[in-house]
Design an enzyme around this catalytic site. Structure first.
Site, short mmCIF file in Angstrom:
data_model
loop_
_atom_site.label_atom_id
_atom_site.label_comp_id
_atom_site.label_asym_id
_atom_site.label_seq_id
_atom_site.Cartn_x
_atom_site.Cartn_y
_atom_site.Cartn_z
N ASP A 64 23.53 -38.09 23.34
CA ASP A 64 23.96 -37.57 22.04
C ASP A 64 23.21 -36.30 21.65
OD1 ASP A 64 25.88 -39.45 21.69
OD2 ASP A 64 24.83 -40.61 20.17
N GLY A 65 21.91 -36.22 22.00
CA GLY A 65 21.15 -35.04 21.66
C GLY A 65 21.71 -33.78 22.31
N ASP A 134 21.56 -34.89 11.01
CA ASP A 134 20.76 -34.99 9.79
C ASP A 134 19.75 -33.87 9.68
OD1 ASP A 134 18.64 -35.76 11.57
OD2 ASP A 134 19.28 -37.84 11.42
N TYR A 176 18.38 -41.54 12.01
CA TYR A 176 17.15 -41.64 11.22
C TYR A 176 17.42 -42.28 9.86
CZ TYR A 176 12.49 -40.00 9.72
OH TYR A 176 11.20 -39.90 9.30
N SER A 177 18.53 -41.93 9.23
CA SER A 177 18.84 -42.49 7.91
C SER A 177 18.93 -44.01 7.96
CB SER A 177 20.16 -41.89 7.39
OG SER A 177 20.53 -42.48 6.16
#
Length: 303
Positions: A64-65, A134, A176-177
């Protein structure tokens, strides 16, 4: 076609598949000059900022990165991005390496659909950047807390005092959220979520906002130096003053999908790793058909 490669993983096998396919179909491949040593001389190295502009489509080889990096590189002129999975837990990538030859042929014949993604367009103390997952304002270890005020459309709404403040898109809500206690937002929704991590004072819960609202996070005088991350990459280190202005930009990224239903089912299975309360029969339906036939015992729900 432009290749966007994972920075550290061995991509030799996958790049070889792409190269052989391109040779058979008389297609030109581009790669960043920095990655020239990782591919054969048949692939043309060009400046990184030209890969997305000169290519008709991008092929992201990684997780995904890497996919997020490919989307960011084409944000000014969005191009279809095909994700080839080499990561551990991919929510964006769809294709496994053995499926590549058929996927590339379908890409050439336009037998695919486009999944549109929004990004967060940011002005960080006068510098522009974008994030598809994000934006995080993080404290430097050992230096106190992030202390920022929140304004929406110019109206002050309160402040945060926490280890971090995370602003995410719907697809970023699983990252992260979520780890900070934020809600999971459907990718079909247009929204922005702000979540504090380890709040000490001020706003202590997630706030979900309209995509048309403009967000401003401004450092307070009592804040520790703040690190600003975009999609997990450091954009500004040790900021001690200033503000981050954030707007939501629709249709900023184009992701290639060949089988949206299968992709959705795969993601449902991955989401169980985030402790979603799927029923046992739902989990069974997501197993491969052969394994589902062989499995007779009850599948326990996730803890």
């Amino acid at each position: 076609m432009g290749l966007v490669l994972h920075p550290t993983r061995d991509v030799t096998e996958v790049v070889g598949i792409i190269e052989r396919w391109a040779k058979r179909h008389h297609k030109t491949l581009f790669v960043r000059e920095e990655d020239q040593h990782r591919v054969s001389s048949c692939i043309e190295p060009i400046p990184a900022n030209e890969v997305a502009t000169r290519a008709d489509a991008l092929i992201s080889v990684g997780g995904d990165g890497t996919m997020l990096g490919a989307l960011r590189s084409a944000v000014l002129d969005p191009k279809p991005v095909l994700g080839v999975h080499l990561g551990h837990l991919g929510f964006l990538v769809e294709i496994e390496p053995p499926e590549l030859p058929d996927a590339l042929s379908r890409l050439l014949s336009k037998e695919f659909t486009i999944e549109s993604h929004a990004c967060l367009a940011c002005d960080v103390c006068g510098d522009d950047a974008v994030a598809f997952n994000d934006i995080a304002l993080l404290r430097q270890p050992g230096s106190g807390f992030v202390s920022v005020t929140l304004a929406i459309d110019g109206q002050q709404y309160g402040y945060y005092r926490s280890d971090a403040v995370v602003v995410s898109t719907p697809i970023g809500s699983t990252a992260y959220s979520y780890a900070a206690g934020g809600p999971l937002i459907s990718p079909a929704a247009d929204s922005v979520v702000i979540t504090p991590s380890a709040p000490m004072a001020g706003i202590s819960r997630s706030v979900v906002l309209s995509p048309d609202e403009k967000i401003r996070l401004e450092l307070r005088p009592d804040s520790s130096p703040v690190v600003v991350e975009m999609d997990g990459l450091v954009f500004r280190d040790a900021a001690t003053e200033g503000a981050v202005d954030i707007t939501y930009r629709r249709n900023a990224g184009l992701v290639v999908r060949f089988d949206p239903l299968r992709y959705q089912e795969r993601n449902q299975l991955k989401m169980t790793l985030l402790d979603l309360p799927f029923l046992p029969e739902q989990l069974r339906e997501l197993l491969p058909e052969e394994l589902r036939r062989r499995t007779q015992q009850e599948i326990p729900p996730p803890c």
